[in-house]
Structures are given as structure tokens and as C-alpha cells.
Design a protein around this motif. Structure first.
Motif, PDB file in Angstrom:
ATOM      1  N   TYR A  43      19.042  39.185  -7.957  1.00  0.00           N
ATOM      2  CA  TYR A  43      19.327  37.754  -8.081  1.00  0.00           C
ATOM      3  C   TYR A  43      20.818  37.498  -8.252  1.00  0.00           C
ATOM      4  N   ASN A  44      21.485  38.288  -9.079  1.00  0.00           N
ATOM      5  CA  ASN A  44      22.911  38.063  -9.319  1.00  0.00           C
ATOM      6  C   ASN A  44      23.762  38.405  -8.103  1.00  0.00           C
ATOM      7  N   ILE A  45      23.297  39.304  -7.255  1.00  0.00           N
ATOM      8  CA  ILE A  45      23.963  39.522  -5.967  1.00  0.00           C
ATOM      9  C   ILE A  45      23.724  38.317  -5.065  1.00  0.00           C
ATOM     10  N   ALA A  46      22.473  37.867  -4.995  1.00  0.00           N
ATOM     11  CA  ALA A  46      22.106  36.779  -4.089  1.00  0.00           C
ATOM     12  C   ALA A  46      22.815  35.474  -4.441  1.00  0.00           C
ATOM     13  N   VAL A  47      22.933  35.156  -5.733  1.00  0.00           N
ATOM     14  CA  VAL A  47      23.530  33.878  -6.104  1.00  0.00           C
ATOM     15  C   VAL A  47      25.026  33.864  -5.775  1.00  0.00           C
ATOM     16  N   ARG A  48      25.649  35.022  -5.761  1.00  0.00           N
ATOM     17  CA  ARG A  48      27.071  35.085  -5.382  1.00  0.00           C
ATOM     18  C   ARG A  48      27.241  35.082  -3.866  1.00  0.00           C
ATOM     19  N   MET A  49      26.236  35.516  -3.159  1.00  0.00           N
ATOM     20  CA  MET A  49      26.273  35.457  -1.696  1.00  0.00           C
ATOM     21  C   MET A  49      26.018  34.038  -1.188  1.00  0.00           C
ATOM     22  N   LEU A  50      25.162  33.282  -1.906  1.00  0.00           N
ATOM     23  CA  LEU A  50      24.680  32.001  -1.399  1.00  0.00           C
ATOM     24  C   LEU A  50      25.181  30.781  -2.164  1.00  0.00           C
ATOM     25  N   HIS A  51      25.719  30.988  -3.378  1.00  0.00           N
ATOM     26  CA  HIS A  51      26.288  29.912  -4.182  1.00  0.00           C
ATOM     27  C   HIS A  51      25.231  29.090  -4.919  1.00  0.00           C
ATOM     28  N   GLN A  54      18.865  27.976  -6.326  1.00  0.00           N
ATOM     29  CA  GLN A  54      17.537  27.908  -5.716  1.00  0.00           C
ATOM     30  C   GLN A  54      17.462  28.783  -4.476  1.00  0.00           C
ATOM     31  N   ASP A  55      18.518  28.787  -3.681  1.00  0.00           N
ATOM     32  CA  ASP A  55      18.567  29.681  -2.522  1.00  0.00           C
ATOM     33  C   ASP A  55      18.495  31.134  -2.973  1.00  0.00           C
ATOM     34  N   ALA A  56      19.205  31.446  -4.058  1.00  0.00           N
ATOM     35  CA  ALA A  56      19.207  32.820  -4.569  1.00  0.00           C
ATOM     36  C   ALA A  56      17.821  33.223  -5.052  1.00  0.00           C
ATOM     37  N   GLU A  57      17.121  32.308  -5.705  1.00  0.00           N
ATOM     38  CA  GLU A  57      15.755  32.613  -6.152  1.00  0.00           C
ATOM     39  C   GLU A  57      14.841  32.866  -4.962  1.00  0.00           C
ATOM     40  N   ASP A  58      14.971  32.028  -3.933  1.00  0.00           N
ATOM     41  CA  ASP A  58      14.136  32.207  -2.735  1.00  0.00           C
ATOM     42  C   ASP A  58      14.408  33.558  -2.080  1.00  0.00           C
ATOM     43  N   VAL A  59      15.686  33.908  -1.975  1.00  0.00           N
ATOM     44  CA  VAL A  59      16.053  35.168  -1.338  1.00  0.00           C
ATOM     45  C   VAL A  59      15.594  36.359  -2.180  1.00  0.00           C
ATOM     46  N   ARG A  97      21.183  30.804   6.556  1.00  0.00           N
ATOM     47  CA  ARG A  97      22.162  30.180   5.678  1.00  0.00           C
ATOM     48  C   ARG A  97      21.462  29.229   4.711  1.00  0.00           C
ATOM     49  N   GLY A  98      22.012  29.143   3.510  1.00  0.00           N
ATOM     50  CA  GLY A  98      21.401  28.328   2.471  1.00  0.00           C
ATOM     51  C   GLY A  98      21.921  26.908   2.465  1.00  0.00           C
ATOM     52  N   GLN A  99      21.672  26.214   1.340  1.00  0.00           N
ATOM     53  CA  GLN A  99      22.032  24.804   1.224  1.00  0.00           C
ATOM     54  C   GLN A  99      23.538  24.588   1.241  1.00  0.00           C
ATOM     55  N   VAL A 100      24.285  25.563   0.744  1.00  0.00           N
ATOM     56  CA  VAL A 100      25.727  25.381   0.579  1.00  0.00           C
ATOM     57  C   VAL A 100      26.532  26.196   1.581  1.00  0.00           C
ATOM     58  N   GLU A 101      26.085  27.412   1.860  1.00  0.00           N
ATOM     59  CA  GLU A 101      26.853  28.303   2.731  1.00  0.00           C
ATOM     60  C   GLU A 101      27.008  27.678   4.118  1.00  0.00           C
ATOM     61  N   PRO A 102      28.242  27.401   4.550  1.00  0.00           N
ATOM     62  CA  PRO A 102      28.463  26.775   5.849  1.00  0.00           C
ATOM     63  C   PRO A 102      28.417  27.797   6.980  1.00  0.00           C
ATOM     64  N   ALA A 103      28.280  27.296   8.191  1.00  0.00           N
ATOM     65  CA  ALA A 103      28.303  28.194   9.342  1.00  0.00           C
ATOM     66  C   ALA A 103      29.634  28.917   9.423  1.00  0.00           C
ATOM     67  N   SER A 104      30.677  28.235   9.037  1.00  0.00           N
ATOM     68  CA  SER A 104      31.999  28.875   8.982  1.00  0.00           C
ATOM     69  C   SER A 104      32.851  28.147   7.956  1.00  0.00           C
ATOM     70  N   MET A 105      33.523  28.907   7.139  1.00  0.00           N
ATOM     71  CA  MET A 105      34.461  28.340   6.172  1.00  0.00           C
ATOM     72  C   MET A 105      35.614  29.311   6.023  1.00  0.00           C
ATOM     73  N   ASP A 106      36.811  28.788   6.014  1.00  0.00           N
ATOM     74  CA  ASP A 106      37.958  29.660   5.807  1.00  0.00           C
ATOM     75  C   ASP A 106      38.768  29.144   4.629  1.00  0.00           C
ATOM     76  N   PHE A 107      39.705  29.957   4.199  1.00  0.00           N
ATOM     77  CA  PHE A 107      40.488  29.593   3.033  1.00  0.00           C
ATOM     78  C   PHE A 107      41.356  28.362   3.287  1.00  0.00           C
ATOM     79  N   THR A 144      35.442  28.449  -8.028  1.00  0.00           N
ATOM     80  CA  THR A 144      35.742  29.865  -7.794  1.00  0.00           C
ATOM     81  C   THR A 144      34.603  30.561  -7.050  1.00  0.00           C
ATOM     82  N   SER A 145      33.358  30.173  -7.343  1.00  0.00           N
ATOM     83  CA  SER A 145      32.239  30.744  -6.581  1.00  0.00           C
ATOM     84  C   SER A 145      32.319  30.348  -5.116  1.00  0.00           C
TER      85      SER A 145
END
Length: 291
Positions: A43-51, A54-59, A97-107, A144-145
Motif C-alpha cells: 500500500y505504501n508503495i502504491a500510494v506514492r506511485m498513484l498519489h 483510494q487508488d492505492a487501496e484499489d491497486v 492511471r488513477g484519479q490524479v496521475e496524469p497521462a504526462s506531467m513534467d517538472f 511534495t507527493s
């Protein structure tokens, strides 16, 4: 705080092996123990991957279902940890991709979004469920996440394992199915990209930067990034990551470590207990654990 770390160099595999054998024989307690040993880390890996939690719980649920449905195929030729976390790795690198993770995001675009958020004083939030300090912490954790989402998935997972959770290059290389040298190279690139952005933008890392969490919190609320009635990051936790995974190795560089410490100060979340749901699944005629 003592937390079993299945990704440490000296994590005993015989306990997992015993639980697997008993779970495959229909032992409910062994299955629940196996899930409990690993669901928090997944879960703690997933929530950092997906932000989004709820997405992390599903994954996490999807991964554990995969593990259970494939448990009969585990032959013990590798450690159970390697077998399990390869499933985790493959899933989080290829998941939808989850609710927050965009198709593409850059700094660059992320920095522009931060810059465009007005700096406002955060008055006492009357009528909300959180006080000012909590909202500022929520803004910091959310911002930061979100920086992690600017890394591609491969870099993001590498940074989570190597810089945040302190997984050794040997263990990380095993689960990623690459060489330790390749892992170190990936980690160096991820550290560099985050370091360059945070050193040029984030006031937590470089006090010369004007950006301050307390000044951005109200703007984040107005933009919808932070919801005082539904806090995503300031919630039930086991502790901080740095306490769950004490630092063993010296920093590669002062600035790299300063950036990593921001993320190691994030909560190490308590995972939702998925064992009862998984046991109901196991008891269904569609799933067979026994070989």
C-alpha cells in the motif's frame, strides 16, 4: 516503533515460506498473517506511485488478488519476497492511471502550476474539520507527493524503493529484474531530476526559494488541490517513513539526502485491512489456492 520490513537485506524468508504452505492448505490464519506481513508495504508503495489513497487501496487489493490466485504456482526457486514483489513491480508499472496521475506531467508544468497559485494568508478555517497547521501539512504532503508524479513510473518506483524506503541495490535489482549497477544508475537519474527541481523551487530544500507551504495552502484549497473536508495525506499513520525504515547508509550527497529526507518525513500509512475480503474471495469457487 517496530515494523517488519520485508524489503530489508536480512528479512527472513522461511516465515513467508511456512505461511505460504499453510495458506495453500486452507489455513485461514496463515493467509491472514501473510497478507498482514505485506499489505502495508504494498500500500505504501502504491500510494506514492498513484498519489490518491483510494487508488492505492484499489491497486493493493488487485495485487493481493493476483498473489493469491497465483500462490499455487510459487515453487520456491526464488525467495517468496522476490516472487511477490516482482508481481507488485509489474503491476504498478503497468496499471491504469488513477484519479490524479496524469497521462504526462513534467517538472516544468508542475512548477508553473505552483507559481500560478497565489500566496495568501491562511486565516482560521471556520467551518472546516481541520485547523491551520493541519491544512499547511496537508498542502506540503500533497505538493511534495505530486512531485513524484513528474518522474516517469520507472524512475518513480526506483526513487520510492531506493531513496525513500532505503532498499539496497541488491534487493531492488532482484525485484526489478535488473542489475544492481542499472538500479544505481536509475536511482541517480531520479535523484538528479528531483534535486534540480526542488533546489530551484522548493523552500523546504532551499530557503532562498520564495515558495512556502503556509503561503500556498489557501491557494491550493481554492484550486481544489486540498479539500479541508477530505484530507488525503494527514490521516491514520503508523509513523514516519524514516522511523519505519531507519537510515543505514550514508547519503550519496548532501543535497540529494536533503531532498530524500523530505519524503522520508512523510507518513508511513496504515493500510486498510484487506484480509477479510481476500478470505471471502478464497472461499469462493472461482479461486483455488491448493496446487
Amino acid at each position: 516503533m517496530t515494523i517488519n520490513n520485508p524489503l530489508s537485506d536480512n528479512s527472513p524468508d522461511h516465515e513467508d515460506q511456512d505461511l505460504v504452505l499453510r495458506a495453500r492448505s486452507g489455513d485461514r490464519e496463515a493467509l491472514e498473517d501473510l497478507v498482514q506481513r505485506h499489505q502495508t508495504w504494498i500500500y505504501n508503495i502504491a500510494v506514492r506511485m498513484l498519489h490518491h489513497p483510494q487508488d492505492a487501496e484499489d491497486v493493493t487489493q488487485e495485487i493481493l488478488i493476483k498473489v493469491l490466485t497465483r500462490l499455487s504456482s510459487f515453487e520456491g526457486r526464488s525467495s517468496f519476497r522476490t516472487w511477490l514483489y516482482r508481481i507488485v513491480v509489474n503491476h504498478v508499472l503497468n496499471m491504469k492511471r488513477g484519479q490524479v496521475e496524469p497521462a504526462s506531467m513534467d517538472f516544468a508544468s508542475y512548477g508553473a502550476a505552483i507559481d500560478s497559485t497565489p500566496e495568501l494568508e491562511l486565516a482560521d478555517p471556520k467551518g472546516t474539520s481541520a485547523d491551520t497547521d493541519v491544512l499547511v501539512t496537508e498542502a506540503m504532503l500533497s505538493c511534495t507527493s505530486g512531485m513524484l508524479l513528474c518522474l516517469d513510473r520507472e524512475q518513480r518506483l526506483t526513487f520510492i524503493l531506493g531513496a525513500i524506503f532505503g532498499v539496497s541495490d541488491t534487493v531492488a535489482a532482484e525485484v526489478l529484474e535488473i542489475t544492481p549497477d542499472n538500479f544505481r544508475q536509475r536511482l541517480a537519474r531520479a535523484r538528479r531530476d528531483l534535486r534540480n527541481f526542488m533546489n530551484g523551487k522548493c523552500g523546504l530544500v532551499n530557503q532562498a526559494n520564495p515558495c512556502r507551504c503556509a503561503k500556498k495552502a489557501r491557494g491550493f484549497i481554492q484550486a481544489g488541490y486540498v479539500d479541508p473536508q477530505n484530507l488525503l495525506f494527514v490521516r491514520e499513520r503508523i509513523g514516519e517513513v524514516r522511523k519505519a525504515v531507519p537510515k543505514v547508509h550514508e547519503a550519496l550527497s548532501t543535497l540529494d539526502e536533503k531532498c530524500a529526507e523530505i519524503f522520508r518525513g512523510h507518513p508511513f500509512y496504515k493500510a486498510p485491512d484487506l484480509a477479510p475480503m481476500l478470505w471471502r474471495l478464497v472461499e469462493s469457487p472461482d479461486l483455488r489456492l491448493k496446487s
